[in-house]
Design a protein around this motif. Structure first.
Motif, PDB file in Angstrom:
ATOM      1  N   GLN A  35      22.215 147.020  44.491  1.00 24.70           N
ATOM      2  CA  GLN A  35      22.394 148.062  45.713  1.00 24.70           C
ATOM      3  C   GLN A  35      23.409 147.396  46.555  1.00 24.70           C
ATOM      4  N   GLN A  36      23.197 145.908  46.737  1.00 21.08           N
ATOM      5  CA  GLN A  36      24.328 145.042  47.647  1.00 21.08           C
ATOM      6  C   GLN A  36      25.581 145.233  47.191  1.00 21.08           C
TER       7      GLN A  36
ATOM      8  N   ASP B  83      23.434 153.313  44.209  1.00 23.23           N
ATOM      9  CA  ASP B  83      23.559 154.112  45.665  1.00 23.23           C
ATOM     10  C   ASP B  83      23.320 155.426  45.654  1.00 23.23           C
ATOM     11  N   SER B  84      22.739 155.936  44.665  1.00 17.79           N
ATOM     12  CA  SER B  84      22.373 157.390  44.457  1.00 17.79           C
ATOM     13  C   SER B  84      21.381 157.602  43.320  1.00 17.79           C
ATOM     14  N   ALA B  85      21.005 158.858  43.315  1.00 19.39           N
ATOM     15  CA  ALA B  85      19.802 159.190  42.201  1.00 19.39           C
ATOM     16  C   ALA B  85      20.514 158.929  40.580  1.00 19.39           C
ATOM     17  N   ASP B  86      21.711 159.362  40.772  1.00 18.10           N
ATOM     18  CA  ASP B  86      22.506 159.192  39.133  1.00 18.10           C
ATOM     19  C   ASP B  86      22.404 157.914  38.934  1.00 18.10           C
ATOM     20  N   SER B  87      22.997 156.863  39.884  1.00 16.72           N
ATOM     21  CA  SER B  87      23.281 155.428  39.537  1.00 16.72           C
ATOM     22  C   SER B  87      21.954 154.798  39.373  1.00 16.72           C
ATOM     23  N   TYR B  88      21.112 155.164  40.095  1.00 13.20           N
ATOM     24  CA  TYR B  88      19.708 154.674  40.083  1.00 13.20           C
ATOM     25  C   TYR B  88      19.253 155.007  38.603  1.00 13.20           C
ATOM     26  N   THR B  89      19.059 156.131  38.371  1.00 15.53           N
ATOM     27  CA  THR B  89      18.742 156.607  36.971  1.00 15.53           C
ATOM     28  C   THR B  89      19.398 155.723  35.810  1.00 15.53           C
TER      29      THR B  89
ATOM     30  N   ARG C  41      12.732 154.105  48.877  1.00 18.19           N
ATOM     31  CA  ARG C  41      12.907 153.223  50.366  1.00 18.19           C
ATOM     32  C   ARG C  41      14.125 152.641  50.673  1.00 18.19           C
ATOM     33  N   SER C  42      14.635 152.174  49.505  1.00 18.84           N
ATOM     34  CA  SER C  42      15.986 151.097  49.735  1.00 18.84           C
ATOM     35  C   SER C  42      17.119 151.716  49.721  1.00 18.84           C
ATOM     36  N   ILE C  43      17.524 152.941  48.834  1.00 21.02           N
ATOM     37  CA  ILE C  43      18.761 153.556  48.755  1.00 21.02           C
ATOM     38  C   ILE C  43      19.277 154.212  49.864  1.00 21.02           C
TER      39      ILE C  43
ATOM     40  N   GLN D 179      20.759 135.957  48.530  1.00 15.04           N
ATOM     41  CA  GLN D 179      21.207 137.104  49.263  1.00 15.04           C
ATOM     42  C   GLN D 179      21.216 136.944  50.964  1.00 15.04           C
ATOM     43  N   ARG D 180      21.982 137.106  51.464  1.00 11.45           N
ATOM     44  CA  ARG D 180      21.799 137.130  52.994  1.00 11.45           C
ATOM     45  C   ARG D 180      20.640 138.076  53.717  1.00 11.45           C
ATOM     46  N   ALA D 181      20.570 139.066  53.117  1.00 12.83           N
ATOM     47  CA  ALA D 181      19.369 139.931  53.583  1.00 12.83           C
ATOM     48  C   ALA D 181      18.762 140.587  52.519  1.00 12.83           C
ATOM     49  N   ARG D 182      17.363 140.642  52.427  1.00 11.51           N
ATOM     50  CA  ARG D 182      16.640 141.356  51.507  1.00 11.51           C
ATOM     51  C   ARG D 182      15.405 142.122  52.131  1.00 11.51           C
TER      52      ARG D 182
END
Length: 234
Positions: free
Chosen positions: A37-38, A43-49, A175-177, A227-230
């Motif tokens: 994600q970083q 960043d989307s339903a398709d890329s997450y799938t 929650r995160s995307i 990672q700087r932020a998690r």
């Protein structure tokens, strides 16, 4: 014909232990997804799938196979093999966060099963091994032993465990995307079609395949530590 009371009890047991609301701490882990994600790759339903499909196929060689092998060992009353599967699974997890996540969630799952399932020799021996430090504890192994206790067949146990992984990750992706709840359900419908294929792979493997991994995923999991932020612990 209607299911027998024993079959219904087995089904309900699997539903309970694979519920995404089971308090194992899975909501705290992305298992490397947050790194993607970083990078802007998920960043989307398709890329997450696409990512989750690859992740589940990778799990055929780790948690999916360990669940199957632990189930077979428990059926055979081979308690030493159960411990060996636990040790191999722990040793094969190279990223520290993944090892820690498996131990934390496994010990929590062990506590839940102690409350929810009538104790069997396999569950007692595994619990004793964890207490003695001979085993680390892993949710896939505990799940397998609980499935045997509830008379759940091995293929169903593996399928339920893999679907639970997909469901937990999808809730975290929502929650995160972020994804909408409807998009999340569409993703789960697609992952539901992936799981049977992964189960087929699991049952074509043997113990020597346990721990085979995708380097890109492992690198992403290791990079998450710095990672700087998690949002997630892994």
């Amino acid at each position: 014909m209607p299911n027998t009371p024993t079959e219904l009890t087995a089904l309900l047991t699997v539903m309970q232990l694979s519920d995404s609301a089971l308090p194992t701490g899975s909501f705290s882990h992305s298992f490397g997804m947050e790194t993607y994600q970083q990078r802007g790759l998920v960043d989307s339903a398709d890329s997450y799938t696409a990512w989750a499909t690859g992740y589940l196929h990778q799990m055929a060689y780790t948690e999916g196979l360990a669940t199957r092998l632990a189930h077979e060992a428990a059926v055979a009353n081979d308690h030493q093999r159960v411990v060996r599967i636990d040790q191999l699974l722990y040793a094969s997890a190279i990223p520290q966060q993944i090892r820690d996540a498996g131990t934390s969630m496994g010990q929590r799952m062990n506590t839940i099963v102690d409350v929810a399932i009538e104790e069997t020799p396999a569950l007692r021996c595994y619990r004793d091994a964890i207490d003695a430090g001979d085993a680390q504890g892993h949710p896939g192994v505990v799940f397998a032993l609980a499935a045997v206790a509830a008379n759940v067949p091995g293929d169903q146990a593996v399928a339920a465990y893999l679907m639970q992984l997909g469901t937990s990750l999808t809730q975290n992706a929502i929650r995160s995307i972020p994804l909408g709840q409807n998009a999340g359900q569409r993703v789960l419908s697609q992952l539901r079609r992936v799981v049977p294929d992964v189960v087929d792979v699991v049952f074509d493997l043997d113990e020597h395949d346990l721990g085979a991994s995708a380097p890109g995923l492992e690198i992403a999991q290791m990079m998450h530590e710095t990672q700087r932020a998690r949002m997630f612990m892994s």
